[in-house]
Design a protein around this motif. Structure first.
Motif, PDB file in Angstrom:
ATOM      1  N   THR A 195      -3.726 -10.321  -5.336  1.00  0.00           N
ATOM      2  CA  THR A 195      -4.597  -9.627  -4.445  1.00  0.00           C
ATOM      3  C   THR A 195      -3.849  -9.394  -3.206  1.00  0.00           C
ATOM      4  N   ARG A 196      -4.359  -8.345  -2.217  1.00  0.00           N
ATOM      5  CA  ARG A 196      -3.891  -7.950  -1.118  1.00  0.00           C
ATOM      6  C   ARG A 196      -3.539  -8.996  -0.346  1.00  0.00           C
ATOM      7  N   GLN A 197      -4.458 -10.079  -0.009  1.00  0.00           N
ATOM      8  CA  GLN A 197      -4.333 -11.025   0.724  1.00  0.00           C
ATOM      9  C   GLN A 197      -2.926 -12.069   0.417  1.00  0.00           C
ATOM     10  N   GLU A 198      -2.538 -12.064  -0.777  1.00  0.00           N
ATOM     11  CA  GLU A 198      -1.708 -13.072  -1.271  1.00  0.00           C
ATOM     12  C   GLU A 198      -0.279 -12.422  -1.095  1.00  0.00           C
ATOM     13  N   ILE A 199       0.178 -11.698  -2.418  1.00  0.00           N
ATOM     14  CA  ILE A 199       1.500 -10.988  -2.213  1.00  0.00           C
ATOM     15  C   ILE A 199       1.227  -9.731  -2.815  1.00  0.00           C
ATOM     16  N   GLY A 200       0.055  -8.975  -2.823  1.00  0.00           N
ATOM     17  CA  GLY A 200      -0.028  -7.707  -3.302  1.00  0.00           C
ATOM     18  C   GLY A 200      -0.265  -6.683  -2.402  1.00  0.00           C
ATOM     19  N   ASN A 201       0.553  -6.858  -1.190  1.00  0.00           N
ATOM     20  CA  ASN A 201       0.055  -5.705  -0.425  1.00  0.00           C
ATOM     21  C   ASN A 201       1.484  -4.980  -0.118  1.00  0.00           C
ATOM     22  N   LEU A 202       1.424  -3.758  -1.152  1.00  0.00           N
ATOM     23  CA  LEU A 202       2.740  -3.131  -1.089  1.00  0.00           C
ATOM     24  C   LEU A 202       2.785  -2.324  -0.200  1.00  0.00           C
ATOM     25  N   SER A 203       4.074  -1.754   0.230  1.00  0.00           N
ATOM     26  CA  SER A 203       4.370  -0.663   1.001  1.00  0.00           C
ATOM     27  C   SER A 203       3.508   0.714   1.042  1.00  0.00           C
ATOM     28  N   ILE A 204       3.166   0.693  -0.276  1.00  0.00           N
ATOM     29  CA  ILE A 204       2.517   2.406  -0.607  1.00  0.00           C
ATOM     30  C   ILE A 204       0.960   1.998  -0.133  1.00  0.00           C
ATOM     31  N   HIS A 205       0.387   0.737  -0.250  1.00  0.00           N
ATOM     32  CA  HIS A 205      -0.921   0.552   0.041  1.00  0.00           C
ATOM     33  C   HIS A 205      -0.925   0.825   1.694  1.00  0.00           C
ATOM     34  N   GLU A 206       0.103   0.415   2.418  1.00  0.00           N
ATOM     35  CA  GLU A 206       0.046   0.870   3.710  1.00  0.00           C
ATOM     36  C   GLU A 206       0.055   2.258   4.144  1.00  0.00           C
ATOM     37  N   GLU A 207       0.939   2.965   3.268  1.00  0.00           N
ATOM     38  CA  GLU A 207       1.154   4.495   3.594  1.00  0.00           C
ATOM     39  C   GLU A 207      -0.283   5.011   3.420  1.00  0.00           C
ATOM     40  N   LEU A 208      -1.052   4.626   2.112  1.00  0.00           N
ATOM     41  CA  LEU A 208      -2.268   5.326   1.752  1.00  0.00           C
ATOM     42  C   LEU A 208      -3.309   5.028   2.763  1.00  0.00           C
TER      43      LEU A 208
END
Lengths: 549, 80
Positions: A195-208
């Motif tokens: 999930t986003r909160q655990e370890i699924g926050n990728l840099s591409i998500h931030e970019e989006l």
């Protein structure tokens, strides 16, 4: 409307919330001020013309007649099944449980068993190609009146697609356009596995998220993997018990589900009807919560940008004026309107020239105009930061997968023009042109169409249940795929066919569809409109007489 | 729509009847049941009107003529 005596009653409450008394004009709306502002005048006057034409009386009578006769035969078939003269193909309780409270007896199941099953070859048709402007269908036949299907093995090629939400044509498989997506798949893989909160926050998500915030002109945005889950999981995070939700009559199921899950009180106002909304707001502010009469903790107005079953557009300037006057919050669901309306595709806020800071929560999905999947919520930074920690969708749902994220990024860059080409603007203009052309031609032919002239969603009313089915079959025979909708997605007497115009449709395709519509309309007698069509727009398009009450 | 002959036109009318009454979605044996019930109902209506309508019309005419005729006769009797 509001006389001085009434103003006197309203003053104590409104002063507490800090509204200046001179804003309470004679009619109570800020509209008079806003019309002289930055160009809201022209846009709002043009977009208010949304007639919901009623069919002649005999159509309603015949619709009920058709339903009545099929219901009678439904009872007959149920009786035969109960007695045992006929094989029962549907789910039934087990023998041992026949004396228990029945599981399968309410009207919805009756309707499914006896009407939907007879005609369900028109829905869930399997597609075996990209859902672009044309697609391929697998041919299927049924030997036992649609209880089971089998595939003949043949494919029907090049069926014109008038049902996919492919507004800007980003559902494409051109290798050049998808190069960046392929690169990202090589870089990030396909599954996120967290999930986003655990370890699924990728840099591409931030970019989006940065890109979405830029695109909409707001401070910050958060994206989720599923559009439905965005609504149903975030409304409970924003409101709770002791709050009031005012939702439009025709809101989508995800909004209704989110509202119910939150535990707040829900009141429904008539579709796009500002008098109804104002009456409810007034009553809410004056009387407060039901028994205790304490003031509501929050009042949230939930509306959609374009309503998918009607094609009508929300009256945004008026809703904003009301929300400011009564100190309520606004939740705008732009699932169908983001990317599809507005000069540069920024949605209904651009269509009505409204400041995006006025809309408290802007929500949208990436499924329709961007050709991917997922949703977003955008607004002030505090709001989005709060949702990052408190929303179920953010905490528990798996993050968006990298190829979908990159598809949204590339589509958004294309629309904004950041990839260096004018492809985005061309598509937006093509969509607007296609939508206007399609709508005006259908109106000319004599069909009853609902909705605003700018919306790419075109519902054509068919009314009678047998005609709905015959229409879908006839159009498929002419190699055009349409979506027909009946009860329970629409009121029982207003079954319709919903066309979604796309920027990828060429003028020839639209002409082909229109010719077939003409033919089928004559064959099935579907041209119910009694309006005399004039090709010029209304010159004296005076604003609503409803407002000047 | 151009109909080449009467047959095609009648077939189109039958199709409209199927669509309007909703019979179009039913299975063939159900269609036959409904058609036979409807046909027998219409046949009974036609037969009853053929047998009874002339009699009723004649009686009604006699009744009304009787009233107005009676009026004329009584005024004539008064005058003479």
């Amino acid at each position: 409307m509001a006389t001085t005596a009434a103003d006197g009653n309203l003053k104590p409450y409104l002063r507490k919330n800090g509204v200046k008394c001179e804003h309470i004009g004679k009619n109570g709306y800020h509209n008079h001020k806003e019309k002289n502002g930055q160009g809201t005048g022209v846009a709002s006057r043009r977009h208010k013309h949304e007639p919901f034409e009623q069919a002649p009386m005999y159509v309603a009578v015949l619709t009920y007649l058709g339903f009545g006769i099929v219901t009678l035969f439904g009872y007959l078939r149920d009786f035969l099944r109960a007695v045992g003269l006929e094989k029962c193909n549907i789910a039934q309780e087990r023998e041992k449980q026949k004396d228990f409270v029945p599981l399968y007896q309410d009207f919805e199941n009756f309707y499914t068993r006896n009407l939907y099953m007879r005609v369900r070859d028109n829905w869930n048709r399997p597609i075996c190609s990209l859902p672009g402007p044309v697609f391929d269908l697998m041919e299927r036949v049924s030997d036992d009146y649609n209880w089971t299907f089998r595939f003949t093995g043949k494919t029907i090629h090049d069926v014109i697609n008038m049902g996919s939400y492919n507004y800007l044509g980003f559902a494409e498989n051109n290798a050049d356009f998808l190069k960046t997506v392929a690169d990202k798949v090589r870089q990030y893989g396909v599954g996120v596995c967290s999930t986003r909160q655990e370890i699924g926050n990728l840099s591409i998500h931030e970019e989006l998220e940065q890109l979405v915030a830029n695109f909409l002109g707001v401070e910050s945005a958060m994206t989720y993997g599923m559009g439905f889950a965005t609504n149903s999981m975030n409304i409970p995070a924003l409101v709770g018990k002791g709050c009031l939700i005012l939702s439009d009559e025709l809101n989508h199921t995800s909004l209704i589900l989110g509202a119910r899950l939150s535990g707040a009180t829900i009141r429904v106002f008539k579709h796009n009807n500002m008098q109804s909304l104002e009456k409810m707001l007034k009553e809410a502010v004056c009387s407060g919560q039901p028994r205790t009469h304490r003031p509501w903790k929050k009042i949230l107005i939930v509306v959609e940008g374009i309503y998918s079953m009607e094609g009508s557009v929300v009256r945004l300037p008026e809703v904003i004026a009301l929300k400011k006057k009564y100190k309520a919050y606004l939740y705008l669901d732009e699932a169908h309107s983001i990317g599809a309306v507005g000069q540069t595709g920024r949605g209904v806020t651009e269509l009505f020239n409204v400041n995006t800071a006025d809309v408290d929560v802007m929500m949208g999905t990436f499924t329709k105009s961007f050709g991917a999947s997922g949703g977003y919520i955008a607004g002030k930074k505090e709001l989005v930061d709060y949702l990052r920690t408190h929303s179920h969708s953010a905490v528990y749902a798996t993050a968006m997968s990298p190829p979908a994220t990159e598809q949204i990024i590339r589509a958004m860059k294309c629309i904004m023009g950041k990839d260096g080409s004018t492809e985005g603007m061309r598509r937006i203009r093509q969509l607007a042109e296609n939508a206007k052309y399609f709508r005006s031609r259908l109106k000319e032919m004599g069909f009853i169409i609902y909705g605003n002239d700018d919306s790419p969603v075109v519902p054509v009313l068919l009314y009678m249940p047998a005609k709905v089915v015959a229409f879908a079959r006839e159009m498929l025979a002419r190699k055009i795929g349409v979506v027909v909708v009946g009860f329970p997605a629409t009121p029982i007497t207003e079954a319709r066919a919903r066309f979604c115009v796309s920027a990828a449709h060429t003028r020839d395709m639209l002409n082909q569809v229109l010719d077939c519509m003409n033919e089928v309309g004559d064959l099935l007698c579907l041209k119910f409109s009694r309006r005399k069509y004039s090709p010029q727009p209304d010159l004296c398009d005076e604003t609503d007489f409803e407002l000047d009450s | 729509m151009n109909f080449k002959n009467l047959r095609e036109y009648l077939a189109w009318l039958y199709y409209q009847y199927l669509l309007i009454t909703g019979i179009y979605v039913l299975e063939p044996w159900e269609k036959s049941i409904f058609n036979s019930i409807l046909f027998s109902a219409i046949a009974m209506v036609v037969y009853t009107s053929y047998v009874f309508v002339p009699i009723h019309v004649r009686l009604a005419l006699e009744f009304f003529l009787g009233i107005f005729g009676g009026q004329l006769e009584s005024t004539m009797a008064l005058m003479t």
